[in-house]
Design a protein around this motif. Structure first.
Motif, mmCIF file in Angstrom:
data_model
loop_
_atom_site.group_PDB
_atom_site.id
_atom_site.type_symbol
_atom_site.label_atom_id
_atom_site.label_comp_id
_atom_site.label_asym_id
_atom_site.label_seq_id
_atom_site.Cartn_x
_atom_site.Cartn_y
_atom_site.Cartn_z
ATOM 1 N N ASP A 169 84.811 68.513 75.888
ATOM 2 C CA ASP A 169 83.793 67.756 75.184
ATOM 3 C C ASP A 169 83.321 66.564 75.998
ATOM 4 O O ASP A 169 82.166 66.168 75.927
ATOM 5 N N ARG A 191 72.130 65.916 77.073
ATOM 6 C CA ARG A 191 73.457 65.597 76.545
ATOM 7 C C ARG A 191 73.346 64.951 75.165
ATOM 8 O O ARG A 191 74.112 65.265 74.256
ATOM 9 N N ASN A 224 72.560 67.576 72.621
ATOM 10 C CA ASN A 224 73.522 68.688 72.615
ATOM 11 C C ASN A 224 72.903 69.990 73.131
ATOM 12 O O ASN A 224 73.220 71.081 72.680
ATOM 13 N N ARG A 256 74.460 73.678 72.709
ATOM 14 C CA ARG A 256 75.884 73.887 72.932
ATOM 15 C C ARG A 256 76.551 74.282 71.611
ATOM 16 O O ARG A 256 76.394 73.601 70.605
#
Length: 318
Positions: free
Chosen positions: A163, A237, A240, A256
């Protein structure tokens, strides 16, 4: 001269018998494909001719050259190039680099030059293979250090480690690099790539761009695109998004674990786009638009990602 032939489509037993016969001196010349580039130690072989050396990679040529000179007799490696047409710039660079690798530590220098010429893993992802245009340079060493640090800190869950380390894969179809004419020193270029790969904050990225202008002069187009991609990575990022592919006819996004912080807001945003956006059966989202030039893809991807980040973080798309 007695000539033996060896290539990868021969039956294994036949290939083995040919190579054994050549090793034992029953043949004078071995005509082969690049199948011989590694794993062979024939001390009696003292001359190597590589036809169309411009078609081979740097590491391949280095390995092929190493097939001769393994005994006490002086050896020669002859690399041929077309006489009637020029070789590509990349091929010329590879051949010049190979000519310069003649001392101790040549293997490490070869790896460094190969990294710079061919591109390391995914600059904006964590894969260890790929081309620089597919975007990137997230150094494996850095990831390893982070994993070790996380384990020492007592983070035992693999999911927790993943993660903190996941990184988007981004494909724009345009060269993103620090060209040699802008920063000539190879070690310095690799150091700049490494610094850039650790940046996630926009202010930090802008500060680094200003520093490069101060040190090396105005940014070339390739470097401008590299910084634009790093900014896109940071937005991915936050939203996601683990994969972004942009081409002349649109942009494809995948999340993701197929997860988005505000799914209802996302669906409203897609509906607002009308026929210009759709969700595919594999849960990827397609945004349709004309992006014939790389700069337009970068700009279009940035615009879409900013809206998705606003939605993911509780705001509304612009």
């Amino acid at each position: 001269a007695k000539v033996a032939v060896a290539h990868g489509q021969m039956p294994a037993t036949e290939l083995e018998s040919v190579m054994t016969a050549f090793y034992e001196g029953q043949y004078d010349v071995l005509l082969s494909t690049a199948i011989v580039e590694s794993g062979l130690d024939i001390p009696s072989a003292n001359t190597l001719i590589v036809h169309r050396a411009d078609m081979f990679g740097l590491a391949q040529l280095y390995q092929l050259r190493g097939r001769v000179g393994r005994g006490k007799i002086r050896a020669y490696a002859l690399f041929t190039v077309p006489a009637s047409k020029p070789v590509t710039d990349q091929a010329e660079k590879r051949l010049k680099v190979l000519q310069s690798l003649d001392g101790l530590g040549a293997g490490f220098m070869l790896a460094s030059h190969d990294l710079d010429l061919r591109g390391a893993g995914n600059l904006l992802g964590d894969e260890q293979s790929g081309h620089i245009k597919e975007v990137g340079y997230e150094l494996y060493q850095k990831m390893l250090e982070e994993a070790v640090a996380a384990l020492k800190a007592g983070v035992g869950d693999d999911d927790d480690i993943a993660d903190t380390q996941w990184s988007p894969s981004i494909t724009i179809g345009t060269p993103v690099m620090i060209p040699e004419h802008y920063v000539s020193d190879l070690t310095l270029r690799l150091g700049l790539y490494k610094r850039l790969s650790t940046m996630h904050d926009n202010a930090e990225i802008e500060g680094f761009a200003a520093e490069m202008v101060d040190r090396f002069g105005p940014l070339p187009d390739e470097v401008e695109q590299l910084f634009a991609l790093v900014r896109i990575k940071a937005l991915c990022r936050r939203a996601n998004i683990d994969k972004l592919e942009a081409g002349p006819r649109g942009i494809i996004l995948s999340f993701r674990d197929n997860s988005f912080a505000e799914p209802e807001g996302l669906m409203r945003f897609i509906q607002q786009q009308g026929s210009l956006a759709k969700v595919r059966p594999d849960m990827r989202i397609v945004f349709i638009d004309d992006f014939p030039k790389p700069a337009q893809r970068l700009k279009g991807a940035g615009r879409i990602l900013k809206d998705l980040v606003k939605i993911a973080e509780g705001g509304k798309a612009a």
